[in-house]
Design an enzyme around this catalytic site. Structure first.
Site, PDB file in Angstrom:
ATOM      1  N   ASN A 208       0.854  -1.197   0.000  1.00 27.87           N
ATOM      2  CA  ASN A 208       0.000   0.000   0.000  1.00 27.87           C
ATOM      3  C   ASN A 208       0.889   1.245   0.000  1.00 27.87           C
ATOM      4  O   ASN A 208       2.107   1.146   0.005  1.00 27.87           O
ATOM      5  CB  ASN A 208      -0.950  -0.034   1.199  1.00 27.87           C
ATOM      6  CG  ASN A 208      -0.180  -0.158   2.494  1.00 27.87           C
ATOM      7  OD1 ASN A 208       0.573   0.729   2.865  1.00 27.87           O
ATOM      8  ND2 ASN A 208      -0.342  -1.286   3.184  1.00 27.87           N
ATOM      9  N   ASP A 277      -4.268  -6.784   5.280  1.00 26.91           N
ATOM     10  CA  ASP A 277      -5.204  -7.697   5.946  1.00 26.91           C
ATOM     11  C   ASP A 277      -5.128  -9.109   5.376  1.00 26.91           C
ATOM     12  O   ASP A 277      -5.464 -10.071   6.048  1.00 26.91           O
ATOM     13  CB  ASP A 277      -6.638  -7.161   5.791  1.00 26.91           C
ATOM     14  CG  ASP A 277      -6.851  -5.892   6.610  1.00 26.91           C
ATOM     15  OD1 ASP A 277      -6.231  -5.787   7.687  1.00 26.91           O
ATOM     16  OD2 ASP A 277      -7.618  -5.016   6.172  1.00 26.91           O
ATOM     17  N   LYS A 287       8.959 -16.904 -10.880  1.00 22.90           N
ATOM     18  CA  LYS A 287       8.148 -15.799 -11.393  1.00 22.90           C
ATOM     19  C   LYS A 287       6.897 -16.337 -12.104  1.00 22.90           C
ATOM     20  O   LYS A 287       7.004 -17.278 -12.909  1.00 22.90           O
ATOM     21  CB  LYS A 287       9.007 -14.985 -12.374  1.00 22.90           C
ATOM     22  CG  LYS A 287       8.352 -13.739 -12.847  1.00 22.90           C
ATOM     23  CD  LYS A 287       9.234 -12.987 -13.815  1.00 22.90           C
ATOM     24  CE  LYS A 287       8.424 -11.886 -14.465  1.00 22.90           C
ATOM     25  NZ  LYS A 287       8.982 -11.420 -15.699  1.00 22.90           N
ATOM     26  N   PHE A 321      -4.689   2.988  14.879  1.00 23.47           N
ATOM     27  CA  PHE A 321      -4.973   3.940  13.803  1.00 23.47           C
ATOM     28  C   PHE A 321      -6.092   3.373  12.951  1.00 23.47           C
ATOM     29  O   PHE A 321      -6.241   2.160  12.844  1.00 23.47           O
ATOM     30  CB  PHE A 321      -3.729   4.164  12.923  1.00 23.47           C
ATOM     31  CG  PHE A 321      -2.856   5.270  13.429  1.00 23.47           C
ATOM     32  CD1 PHE A 321      -2.085   5.093  14.564  1.00 23.47           C
ATOM     33  CD2 PHE A 321      -2.804   6.491  12.779  1.00 23.47           C
ATOM     34  CE1 PHE A 321      -1.287   6.109  15.053  1.00 23.47           C
ATOM     35  CE2 PHE A 321      -2.007   7.520  13.249  1.00 23.47           C
ATOM     36  CZ  PHE A 321      -1.247   7.335  14.386  1.00 23.47           C
ATOM     37  N   LYS A 335     -13.856   0.433  15.721  1.00 25.08           N
ATOM     38  CA  LYS A 335     -12.538  -0.230  15.725  1.00 25.08           C
ATOM     39  C   LYS A 335     -11.872  -0.109  17.092  1.00 25.08           C
ATOM     40  O   LYS A 335     -11.240  -1.032  17.585  1.00 25.08           O
ATOM     41  CB  LYS A 335     -11.625   0.431  14.684  1.00 25.08           C
ATOM     42  CG  LYS A 335     -11.448  -0.424  13.442  1.00 25.08           C
ATOM     43  CD  LYS A 335     -10.579   0.246  12.411  1.00 25.08           C
ATOM     44  CE  LYS A 335     -11.139  -0.094  11.035  1.00 25.08           C
ATOM     45  NZ  LYS A 335     -10.443   0.585   9.952  1.00 25.08           N
ATOM     46  N   LYS A 339     -11.005  -3.503  19.018  1.00 25.15           N
ATOM     47  CA  LYS A 339      -9.601  -3.901  19.190  1.00 25.15           C
ATOM     48  C   LYS A 339      -9.055  -3.556  20.580  1.00 25.15           C
ATOM     49  O   LYS A 339      -7.869  -3.648  20.833  1.00 25.15           O
ATOM     50  CB  LYS A 339      -8.742  -3.271  18.090  1.00 25.15           C
ATOM     51  CG  LYS A 339      -9.187  -3.677  16.671  1.00 25.15           C
ATOM     52  CD  LYS A 339      -8.116  -3.429  15.644  1.00 25.15           C
ATOM     53  CE  LYS A 339      -8.638  -3.661  14.240  1.00 25.15           C
ATOM     54  NZ  LYS A 339      -7.584  -3.715  13.224  1.00 25.15           N
TER      55      LYS A 339
HETATM   56  N1  CTP Z   1      -3.808  -3.528  12.087  1.00 22.42           N
HETATM   57  C1  CTP Z   1      -3.016  -4.547  12.550  1.00 22.42           C
HETATM   58  N2  CTP Z   1      -2.992  -5.722  11.915  1.00 22.42           N
HETATM   59  C2  CTP Z   1      -3.734  -5.941  10.806  1.00 22.42           C
HETATM   60  C3  CTP Z   1      -4.550  -4.901  10.314  1.00 22.42           C
HETATM   61  C4  CTP Z   1      -4.563  -3.691  10.982  1.00 22.42           C
HETATM   62  O1  CTP Z   1      -2.339  -4.361  13.556  1.00 22.42           O
HETATM   63  N3  CTP Z   1      -3.686  -7.107  10.200  1.00 22.42           N
HETATM   64  C5  CTP Z   1      -3.859  -2.267  12.829  1.00 22.42           C
HETATM   65  C6  CTP Z   1      -3.327  -1.061  12.097  1.00 22.42           C
HETATM   66  O2  CTP Z   1      -1.951  -0.878  12.367  1.00 22.42           O
HETATM   67  C7  CTP Z   1      -4.172   0.063  12.664  1.00 22.42           C
HETATM   68  C8  CTP Z   1      -5.494  -0.607  12.985  1.00 22.42           C
HETATM   69  O3  CTP Z   1      -5.211  -1.994  13.070  1.00 22.42           O
HETATM   70  O4  CTP Z   1      -3.648   0.550  13.883  1.00 22.42           O
HETATM   71  C9  CTP Z   1      -6.590  -0.395  12.002  1.00 22.42           C
HETATM   72  O5  CTP Z   1      -6.191  -0.720  10.738  1.00 22.42           O
HETATM   73  P1  CTP Z   1      -7.226  -0.656   9.523  1.00 22.42           P
HETATM   74  O6  CTP Z   1      -6.557  -1.239   8.323  1.00 22.42           O
HETATM   75  O7  CTP Z   1      -7.809   0.706   9.427  1.00 22.42           O
HETATM   76  O8  CTP Z   1      -8.365  -1.574  10.089  1.00 22.42           O
HETATM   77  P2  CTP Z   1      -8.831  -3.008   9.782  1.00 22.42           P
HETATM   78  O9  CTP Z   1      -9.020  -3.660  11.095  1.00 22.42           O
HETATM   79  O10 CTP Z   1      -7.893  -3.684   8.865  1.00 22.42           O
HETATM   80  O11 CTP Z   1     -10.239  -2.759   9.138  1.00 22.42           O
HETATM   81  P3  CTP Z   1     -10.677  -2.372   7.654  1.00 22.42           P
HETATM   82  O12 CTP Z   1      -9.445  -2.536   6.774  1.00 22.42           O
HETATM   83  O13 CTP Z   1     -11.755  -3.301   7.355  1.00 22.42           O
HETATM   84  O14 CTP Z   1     -11.152  -0.950   7.737  1.00 22.42           O
END
Ligand code: CTP
Length: 397
Positions: A208, A277, A287, A321, A335, A339
């Site tokens: 990303n 995720d 490859k 975050f 969230k 969490k």
């Molecule tokens: N985070 C994490 N591990 C993951 C995904 C996210 O520790 N596998 C943490 C990020 O570092 C951030 C928070 O979770 O502090 C939220 O991340 P975000 O990507 O916004 O949330 P998701 O839980 O992945 O939800 P979504 O993508 O569905 O919005």
């Protein structure tokens, strides 16, 4: 309000004369200034100039028979709220990073428990010499702030790095030192930062746009506040200050392992990384070649590192975050609760001044009970504010 006490240590370098301007400028601000000098420094600038500018006596000799105080170095060290070596010569830097105390200045520096700033200035080859660089690395590890010299034409006619920065910039560094009291002294801060990369084959990965800037800015602020800082960092081009431990990782799984090893001993945990995720279920050994067919990649879920830490937390204060593109407040709050975070910093990717690559951010500070909307600010300022909010929560517990 009582004035803050700044102790200026002048060493024997050509730029010692610039320390006069520094003392003059600081005296006009809300500081009381005392000056100590090495014997060599007095060959460049007579102590009387500093006495006149600081309105205080100047200390040079550890065994001065005229001094009523038999332990001047200890008295000065107790008095100082901040000690600044300007200019810091290679010789004095070498001494103070190894605990040598063979004159008044180095003995006082060793006895100081306050904030320590050193401003090296010397010939460029002396500065770049590995011995000096190793000594400066040690200075940073010891928690001294090193305000690096700038590149310029030096008194010795060489051109290169080694020139004392502008005196006004040194004033700013000192102001900053008092703006950032050591509120996190003795605390451990663990931060995740940057993106993760999930390999698909030996040449490709899914990732990303995260730059890591916000996570690193929090790390720098925590370090300035006296914390022991560890950043578990996905791939980024950023460099942290030398006193900060950086654990480089690539994948979410690697980030998870590094966090699991470090979270128990941490006091404050900030999860600023943009963690993938999902990851490709299979990483191709070779490859992936183009074919006439469409390609389907089967993705499996990565561990949620923040959720894991929230579930297993004991004493830690946790900040998550959330980057959203819609319904920021509701999503961020959900969230935060889900969490088990103490606070969550939410931002909307589409807000001007917010987001991945820039130097500013527009965020909301969300707790399980409340939401505050903050105006646009630099990531550095936000770093400080997030830590201050976490310190407040810790105090209430
Ligand atoms: N985070 C994490 N591990 C993951 C995904 C996210 O520790 N596998 C943490 C990020 O570092 C951030 C928070 O979770 O502090 C939220 O991340 P975000 O990507 O916004 O949330 P998701 O839980 O992945 O939800 P979504 O993508 O569905 O919005």
């Amino acid at each position: 309000m009582t004035k803050k006490h700044v102790l200026i240590g002048v060493c024997g370098g050509v730029s010692a004369y610039k320390a006069c301007d520094l003392v003059s400028k600081l005296s006009k601000l809300d500081y009381e200034i005392k000056v100590m000098m090495t014997e060599n420094a007095t060959k460049f600038v007579p102590p009387l100039i500093f006495e006149s500018l600081s309105h205080n006596s100047v200390e040079v000799d550890l065994f001065d028979p005229n001094n009523q105080d038999p332990i001047t170095h200890i008295t000065l060290a107790h008095w100082a709220d901040c000690v600044v070596l300007v200019p810091a010569t290679a010789n004095v830097i070498a001494k103070v990073v190894h605990g040598l105390a063979d004159d008044l200045l180095t003995s006082t520096f060793l006895a100081c428990t306050c904030k320590k700033i050193i401003c090296p200035a010397m010939n460029t080859h002396m500065y770049e010499n590995q011995v000096t660089q190793d000594n400066l690395a040690r200075a940073r590890q010891l928690g001294y702030q090193v305000f690096e010299p700038v590149v310029g034409h030096l008194a010795c006619d060489d051109t290169g790095k080694g020139k004392l920065p502008d005196v006004q910039d040194i004033v700013e560094v000192i102001n900053q030192a008092f703006a950032m009291p050591l509120m996190l002294k003795g605390k451990k801060v663990l931060i995740t930062a940057g993106p993760t990369q999930e390999p698909l084959d030996p040449v490709r990965f899914l990732s990303n746009h995260s730059s890591g800037k916000q996570g690193y800015a929090i790390g720098e602020a925590a370090y300035q506040m006296g914390a022991q800082v560890t950043i578990v960092s996905g791939p980024t081009s950023l460099k942290a200050s030398q006193g900060i431990q950086v654990i480089p990782v690539q994948t979410a799984q690697e980030m998870f392992e590094a966090v699991k090893e470090n979270y128990q001993s941490a006091d404050f945990i900030i999860m600023a990384a943009a963690v993938a995720d999902y990851r490709p279920e299979v990483v191709a050994e070779n490859k992936i070649k183009k074919s006439d067919e469409n390609l389907t990649i089967h993705m499996v879920k990565n561990p949620d590192i923040l959720a894991y830490v929230g579930e297993h937390k004991t004493h830690q204060i946790i900040c998550g975050f959330a980057m959203e593109t819609q319904d920021l407040d509701e999503n961020a709050k959900a969230k935060c609760i889900k969490k088990n975070c103490d606070i969550l910093i939410g931002n909307n990717l589409f807000t001007k001044g917010a987001g991945f690559q820039g130097d500013t951010n527009v965020v909301s500070l969300v707790t399980q009970e409340s939401i505050q909307h903050w105006p646009k600010q630099t990531k550095a300022e936000l770093g400080k504010k997030i830590l201050q909010a976490m310190i407040e929560i810790e105090k209430r517990q």
